[in-house]
Write a protein that holds these residues in place. Structure first.
Motif, PDB file in Angstrom:
ATOM      1  N   LEU A  22      65.896  33.696  13.665  1.00  0.00           N
ATOM      2  CA  LEU A  22      66.693  34.111  12.524  1.00  0.00           C
ATOM      3  C   LEU A  22      65.939  33.865  11.214  1.00  0.00           C
ATOM      4  O   LEU A  22      65.964  34.706  10.300  1.00  0.00           O
ATOM      5  N   LYS A  23      65.274  32.729  11.100  1.00  0.00           N
ATOM      6  CA  LYS A  23      64.490  32.463   9.888  1.00  0.00           C
ATOM      7  C   LYS A  23      63.357  33.464   9.735  1.00  0.00           C
ATOM      8  O   LYS A  23      62.983  33.835   8.615  1.00  0.00           O
ATOM      9  N   HIS A  24      62.791  33.897  10.857  1.00  0.00           N
ATOM     10  CA  HIS A  24      61.743  34.921  10.787  1.00  0.00           C
ATOM     11  C   HIS A  24      62.285  36.220  10.199  1.00  0.00           C
ATOM     12  O   HIS A  24      61.650  36.835   9.323  1.00  0.00           O
ATOM     13  N   LEU A  25      63.463  36.636  10.643  1.00  0.00           N
ATOM     14  CA  LEU A  25      64.049  37.858  10.098  1.00  0.00           C
ATOM     15  C   LEU A  25      64.416  37.698   8.630  1.00  0.00           C
ATOM     16  O   LEU A  25      64.264  38.629   7.832  1.00  0.00           O
ATOM     17  N   ILE A  26      64.911  36.516   8.259  1.00  0.00           N
ATOM     18  CA  ILE A  26      65.259  36.277   6.854  1.00  0.00           C
ATOM     19  C   ILE A  26      64.018  36.347   5.982  1.00  0.00           C
ATOM     20  O   ILE A  26      64.024  36.954   4.897  1.00  0.00           O
ATOM     21  N   GLY A  46      64.792  39.421   3.870  1.00  0.00           N
ATOM     22  CA  GLY A  46      65.623  38.842   2.835  1.00  0.00           C
ATOM     23  C   GLY A  46      67.014  38.503   3.341  1.00  0.00           C
ATOM     24  O   GLY A  46      67.557  39.161   4.241  1.00  0.00           O
ATOM     25  N   GLY A  47      67.623  37.481   2.759  1.00  0.00           N
ATOM     26  CA  GLY A  47      68.908  37.004   3.235  1.00  0.00           C
ATOM     27  C   GLY A  47      70.047  37.980   2.992  1.00  0.00           C
ATOM     28  O   GLY A  47      70.890  38.190   3.857  1.00  0.00           O
ATOM     29  N   GLU A  48      70.098  38.599   1.813  1.00  0.00           N
ATOM     30  CA  GLU A  48      71.200  39.505   1.503  1.00  0.00           C
ATOM     31  C   GLU A  48      71.189  40.730   2.401  1.00  0.00           C
ATOM     32  O   GLU A  48      72.230  41.151   2.918  1.00  0.00           O
ATOM     33  N   ALA A  49      70.007  41.330   2.582  1.00  0.00           N
ATOM     34  CA  ALA A  49      69.920  42.515   3.447  1.00  0.00           C
ATOM     35  C   ALA A  49      70.281  42.168   4.887  1.00  0.00           C
ATOM     36  O   ALA A  49      70.971  42.932   5.570  1.00  0.00           O
ATOM     37  N   LEU A  50      69.831  41.004   5.356  1.00  0.00           N
ATOM     38  CA  LEU A  50      70.138  40.619   6.732  1.00  0.00           C
ATOM     39  C   LEU A  50      71.617  40.273   6.884  1.00  0.00           C
ATOM     40  O   LEU A  50      72.213  40.525   7.945  1.00  0.00           O
ATOM     41  N   TYR A  51      72.216  39.725   5.839  1.00  0.00           N
ATOM     42  CA  TYR A  51      73.646  39.414   5.903  1.00  0.00           C
ATOM     43  C   TYR A  51      74.468  40.702   6.025  1.00  0.00           C
ATOM     44  O   TYR A  51      75.407  40.783   6.811  1.00  0.00           O
ATOM     45  N   GLY A  90      74.209  33.643   6.837  1.00  0.00           N
ATOM     46  CA  GLY A  90      74.471  33.092   5.526  1.00  0.00           C
ATOM     47  C   GLY A  90      74.090  31.633   5.406  1.00  0.00           C
ATOM     48  O   GLY A  90      73.571  31.198   4.372  1.00  0.00           O
ATOM     49  N   THR A  91      74.318  30.862   6.455  1.00  0.00           N
ATOM     50  CA  THR A  91      73.986  29.430   6.390  1.00  0.00           C
ATOM     51  C   THR A  91      72.481  29.189   6.422  1.00  0.00           C
ATOM     52  O   THR A  91      72.005  28.201   5.855  1.00  0.00           O
ATOM     53  N   HIS A  92      71.721  30.051   7.090  1.00  0.00           N
ATOM     54  CA  HIS A  92      70.274  29.851   7.165  1.00  0.00           C
ATOM     55  C   HIS A  92      69.531  30.468   5.984  1.00  0.00           C
ATOM     56  O   HIS A  92      68.339  30.189   5.796  1.00  0.00           O
ATOM     57  N   SER A  93      70.200  31.302   5.211  1.00  0.00           N
ATOM     58  CA  SER A  93      69.547  31.907   4.056  1.00  0.00           C
ATOM     59  C   SER A  93      69.896  31.128   2.803  1.00  0.00           C
ATOM     60  O   SER A  93      70.601  30.121   2.852  1.00  0.00           O
ATOM     61  N   PHE A 121      79.772  34.088   0.486  1.00  0.00           N
ATOM     62  CA  PHE A 121      79.934  34.716   1.791  1.00  0.00           C
ATOM     63  C   PHE A 121      81.027  34.056   2.633  1.00  0.00           C
ATOM     64  O   PHE A 121      81.619  34.710   3.488  1.00  0.00           O
ATOM     65  N   VAL A 122      81.321  32.769   2.398  1.00  0.00           N
ATOM     66  CA  VAL A 122      82.364  32.118   3.202  1.00  0.00           C
ATOM     67  C   VAL A 122      83.722  32.729   2.885  1.00  0.00           C
ATOM     68  O   VAL A 122      84.522  33.034   3.795  1.00  0.00           O
ATOM     69  N   ALA A 123      84.021  32.911   1.609  1.00  0.00           N
ATOM     70  CA  ALA A 123      85.305  33.513   1.237  1.00  0.00           C
ATOM     71  C   ALA A 123      85.398  34.953   1.749  1.00  0.00           C
ATOM     72  O   ALA A 123      86.471  35.405   2.177  1.00  0.00           O
ATOM     73  N   ASP A 124      84.273  35.651   1.710  1.00  0.00           N
ATOM     74  CA  ASP A 124      84.275  37.028   2.201  1.00  0.00           C
ATOM     75  C   ASP A 124      84.556  37.070   3.697  1.00  0.00           C
ATOM     76  O   ASP A 124      85.362  37.886   4.179  1.00  0.00           O
ATOM     77  N   LEU A 125      83.921  36.209   4.445  1.00  0.00           N
ATOM     78  CA  LEU A 125      84.146  36.170   5.889  1.00  0.00           C
ATOM     79  C   LEU A 125      85.559  35.702   6.220  1.00  0.00           C
ATOM     80  O   LEU A 125      86.162  36.173   7.198  1.00  0.00           O
ATOM     81  N   LYS A 126      86.079  34.780   5.408  1.00  0.00           N
ATOM     82  CA  LYS A 126      87.463  34.320   5.646  1.00  0.00           C
ATOM     83  C   LYS A 126      88.449  35.471   5.436  1.00  0.00           C
ATOM     84  O   LYS A 126      89.425  35.622   6.203  1.00  0.00           O
ATOM     85  N   ARG A 127      88.211  36.282   4.419  1.00  0.00           N
ATOM     86  CA  ARG A 127      89.101  37.424   4.169  1.00  0.00           C
ATOM     87  C   ARG A 127      89.033  38.414   5.326  1.00  0.00           C
ATOM     88  O   ARG A 127      90.072  38.938   5.772  1.00  0.00           O
TER      89      ARG A 127
END
Length: 939
Positions: free
Chosen positions: A454-458, A462-467, A483-486, A493-499
């Motif tokens: 996952l870190k390799h892909l980030i 980039g974190g936003e594109a991978l998210y 989101g946690t590794h980026s 992103f937590v609030a977005d995922l919660k929604r």
């Protein structure tokens, strides 16, 4: 054993022949222009000296330093440097102002002398006949250059010689061109992303990619030229290497690696299939790794497995994947355009300057397949991912990163597939920890874990594109993991995922994700699956996706098995179709809306749409199909007839006669449509001969007066235009004579005479002599009829209103002629040749209508009036054809004059004949001249 031979004179220079077998030397004897050749023979003691017969070994001037070598085709060349600094090869001058030179030999199979084996490789290359020689020299301008054998012999591709060093590369590159994917972050939708590939780079990565370019690319210098320290001299060029040893003025030695020696070594290694050597050389000497793929494209695709096995280093393969670019580096205009690969029979090749079609995607696919095939410790799995697709085999080492890079770098990128592999690896790890999956815990020292992948892909995209890509898989846990590794803010992103997690319906949750990612077709489908029909119709209307929504509903209807489910799907389809019909109706596409409603059985709504579209045939047919009462059908026909009278009087006459029974109204509509034959037929069909006298005859008389007035006026108007065209030609010729006379007077060689004075005196009058402007504005009194006024298009000034900007623009564009303008003569010729001056006589059915009108006049007892009308129209048409021919010839003459003077003209006015065909009066297609009306002078 020592061999001796007698020389005809004193030997001034002995030059060993490098690369020759058996051992050979060239001996220069004083007083002889051609050197002697000495050879030791084949070991039988029969060697000796004999005169050389090769002209390329004869130097024109005495050279204190000379080197002889043999080429790959066994040709002997002698290169020498004389006292004036001229580098010579036989009788040819290679370069001027040379300080020192050396002969370098490159292995034919791409072997490079390096490490502990360097002496053996150098010796083998120096004695090999397959080695490729080159001449390396340093000029007095402190430039190190390399000359190929073709340059020495003056063959094709010669760019050395006296003018070596001229720029032959392309323009300097910019920041975007340096932004490759290596070490960068691919940002889909990011504002910083560049257009090609969606990659944005920081300054460090841009500098790294700039270092991968040839050193002289930015300044567009010759690729065979390298700047060296002032006063440097060549000491040696070891065979089999890519090095040149220089001695500095201070006495120290330095080793340089000219790009013109490294690039041939890379291509030779590629041609020989030595991918490890080629990749090592390219990385060591900062060569763009795209060369490994572009050289002899597309042979790399079939040799991808060989490349992976030969390199056997996932980091090198990943670096190659990351620098892939659609452009061909060896194409004309490319960085390595001078490198020509072998001809490969692979179908049609891309045109000059174009990208290789599918290069990035096909290369990534080939490498991915090769890596998966070579992996011996692949872990097989028979489980499936959430969307039902079978998971590819997961690799347990760093080769898995190569597969992920290939998925991320392909075009278009497949980040979803890469993330699914990471998610599946994460599931296997959790199952191994909990002991519920039957999988033993892997050894973290040897097995790649999901966090590393996952870190390799980030780091790659980039974190936003991978998210966002993780959201596209509809796996919220995977998105949370990204989101946690980026470096993303958890508050975002937590609030977005919660929604998203709070949305109970899975289809509606997916629709929300699709709307965020802009995947509107999938969003409509998921909204329909979730039961939000109104939301689906709103998105479909905003994104114009109603056809896609109906197609998706048709597929789901076909897949339903139970009767209740099918009934529900049919109702949903009917509701979406109604919304689609309403959307079409708002766009004034009423007939399309009616057809949509008919497809779901909404006949009454379809009838309303047909009435709005004034489509009288389907509207009246549908009214009868719905068993409407007679009064309702008459009301519908009355409504449609009123609308048709404004747009289509012929159709209005049919409705009035057949559906309303109003013959008077039908005949009146036909006369307004100039359907003279049909109007008489309908009147007599219904025993209403009185209508011919009361309605048809007065309208025919009025129409005949209008046509006669216009036909009488047209010849005089054409005479005005032709007179103006002749005046313009005369004045233009006078202006040309005045300009020529003024030019001769300025040069001082004016012959002197009254003719020139007269010609010059005409010039001032040209600016004010535009009295012919009335030719475009004045009309004779006979043309001021009701018909001509209706077509005049003059805006009304009643109430003090000024013409709007749109009206002024339309009037200016429609006029097309401006008196005194620079293109007046050409515009007037084009206007005449097009036939637009004919007015209503140039309409498509004008002559056919006139023929029917004269026929009606004869039947009503006005044969003389019909004959007069036919003669007037014939004269007008003949005058028009004559004027069109004159204008066409004038336009062609202007085109020829402009071509002789190389004048750039408007391409839409180059050929007036082509434009004239669009409005040509059709005299042969319709029967409009009646023989009985022709007099002795009739045409």
């Amino acid at each position: 054993m020592t061999l001796a031979c007698s020389l005809p004179g004193e030997a001034t220079r002995v030059t060993p022949l490098e690369g020759g077998a058996p051992a050979t030397a060239l001996v220069q004897v004083r007083g002889q222009p051609t050197p002697m050749m000495w050879t030791e023979g084949d070991g039988d003691g029969r060697g000796g000296c004999f005169p050389a017969r090769l002209p390329e070994v004869a130097l024109r001037e005495p050279c204190a330093v000379a080197r002889a070598f043999a080429t790959a085709d066994s040709r002997a060349l002698l290169v020498g440097l004389d006292s004036t600094g001229t580098l010579r090869c036989g009788s040819r001058v290679v370069a001027l102002g040379v300080r020192s030179f050396a002969v370098h030999r490159c292995a034919g199979d791409g072997a490079v002398a390096a490490g502990c084996d360097a002496p053996d490789v150098s010796y083998a290359v120096s004695s090999s006949r397959r080695s490729v020689p080159r001449v390396v020299y340093v000029t007095l301008a402190d430039e190190l250059r390399v000359a190929e054998v073709a340059d020495l012999l003056g063959g094709p591709g010669d760019s050395s010689g006296l003018d070596a060093g001229t720029a032959d590369a392309g323009a300097p590159i910019n920041r975007d061109e340096l932004a490759s994917a290596a070490g960068g972050k691919r940002g889909g939708g990011n504002s910083r992303s560049v257009e090609r590939g969606g990659v944005y780079m920081d300054q460090l990565h841009v500098s790294m990619r700039a270092a991968m370019r040839p050193a002289d690319w930015a300044r567009a210098a010759d690729f065979r030229t390298r700047r060296v320290e002032e006063g440097s001299r060549i000491v040696a060029a070891p065979p089999g290497s890519v090095n040149v040893v220089l001695q500095m003025p201070r006495g120290n030695l330095e080793t340089v690696h000219p790009r013109s020696l490294a690039l041939p070594a890379v291509t030779a290694a590629l041609a020989a299939g030595r991918f490890t050597a080629a990749a090592t050389l390219a990385a060591r000497h900062r060569v763009d790794l795209n060369l490994l793929v572009d050289y002899a494209w597309p042979s790399f695709l079939s040799r991808a497995s060989e490349f992976v096995e030969s390199v056997n280093d996932p980091d090198v393969v990943m670096e190659l994947i990351e620098v892939l670019d659609p452009a061909d580096t060896t194409a004309p205009g490319g960085v390595y355009a001078h490198l020509r690969g072998p001809d490969v029979d692979a179908g049609p090749q891309p045109a000059t300057g174009e990208n290789l079609v599918g290069k990035v995607a096909r290369t990534c696919s080939a490498i991915r397949a090769a890596v998966e095939a070579r992996s011996s410790n692949a872990r097989s799995s028979d489980d499936a991912v959430r969307d039902g697709s079978v998971v590819d085999r997961l690799l347990d080492d760093r080769w898995e990163l190569v597969v992920l890079s290939a998925h991320a770098r392909t075009e278009p990128s497949d980040l979803g597939a890469a993330l699914r592999r990471v998610g599946r690896r994460r599931e296997l790890e959790l199952a191994a920890v909990s002991g519920g999956g039957g999988t033993e815990a892997p050894d973290s020292e040897k097995v790649l874990d999901s966090a590393t992948a996952l870190k390799h892909l980030i780091a790659l995209v980039g974190g936003e594109a991978l998210y966002e890509a993780a959201l596209g898989t509809y796996d919220l846990s995977l998105a949370y993991l990204v989101g946690t590794h980026s470096a993303m803010d958890p508050g975002e992103f937590v609030a977005d995922l919660k929604r998203l997690q709070d949305i109970e319906s899975e289809p509606l949750r997916r629709a929300d994700v699709d709307a965020r990612l802009g995947r509107w077709p999938s969003c409509v489908e998921n909204l329909l699956r979730g039961g939000d029909i109104a939301g689906a119709c709103e998105v479909a209307e905003r994104r114009r996706l109603f056809p896609h929504a109906l197609a998706a509903l048709g597929e789901s209807l076909a897949a339903e098995a139970s009767a209740s489910s099918k009934e529900s799907a049919v109702e949903v389809r009917r509701e979406v179709t109604r919304a689609y019909a309403a959307f079409l109706s708002r766009e004034r596409r009423h007939e399309d809306a009616a057809v949509a409603l008919l497809s779901v059985g909404e006949l009454r709504a379809a009838l309303d749409e047909y009435r709005e579209a004034v489509a009288w045939r389907p509207a009246l047919a549908l009214a009868a199909r719905l068993c409407k009462s007679q009064n309702e059908r008459v009301s519908i026909a009355e409504e449609i007839c009123e609308a048709l009278e404004l747009t289509d009087p012929s159709a209005a006459a049919i409705v009035a006669a057949q559906h309303l029974g109003d013959v008077d109204r039908a005949v009146g509509s036909l006369t307004r449509a100039r359907e003279w034959r049909e109007s008489a037929r309908v009147a007599y069909l219904h025993d209403r001969a009185d209508l011919v006298e009361t309605v048809v005859a007065p309208c025919a008389a009025e129409a005949a007066r209008g046509v006669l007035s216009e036909a009488t006026e047209l010849p005089s108007r054409l005479d005005k235009y032709l007179t103006r065209l002749r005046d313009l030609r005369t004045r233009r010729e006078a202006m040309r004579r005045a300009i020529d006379a003024g030019a001769e007077a300025w040069r001082g060689d004016r012959p002197g005479g009254d003719d020139d004075d007269d010609a010059a005196s005409e010039a001032p009058s040209l600016a004010s002599g535009v009295s012919g402007m009335s030719a475009y504005t004045d009309r004779t009194a006979g043309a001021r009829t009701a018909t001509s006024h209706a077509r005049s298009g003059v805006p009304s000034t009643q109430g003090g209103r000024k013409p709007t900007r749109k009206q002024r623009r339309g009037k200016k564009a429609g006029a097309g002629l401006r008196a005194g303008g620079p293109t007046e003569e050409r515009d007037l010729a084009a206007h005449l040749a097009s036939g637009a001056v004919a007015g209503s006589l140039g309409a498509p059915r004008a002559l056919e209508e006139i023929g029917e009108l004269t026929e009606l006049l004869v039947s009503l007892g006005h044969a003389e009036d019909a004959a007069a009308l036919q003669r007037a129209v014939s004269d007008a048409v003949a005058a028009l054809e004559s004027a069109r021919e004159v204008a066409r010839l004038r336009g062609e003459a202007l085109n020829r004059e402009d071509a002789d003077e190389e004048v750039v003209v408007d391409p839409t006015k180059v050929s007036v004949g082509a434009h004239a065909a669009s409005k040509e009066v059709q005299t042969a297609a319709a029967q409009w001249k009646w023989a009985a009306l022709r007099g002795s002078n009739a045409r």
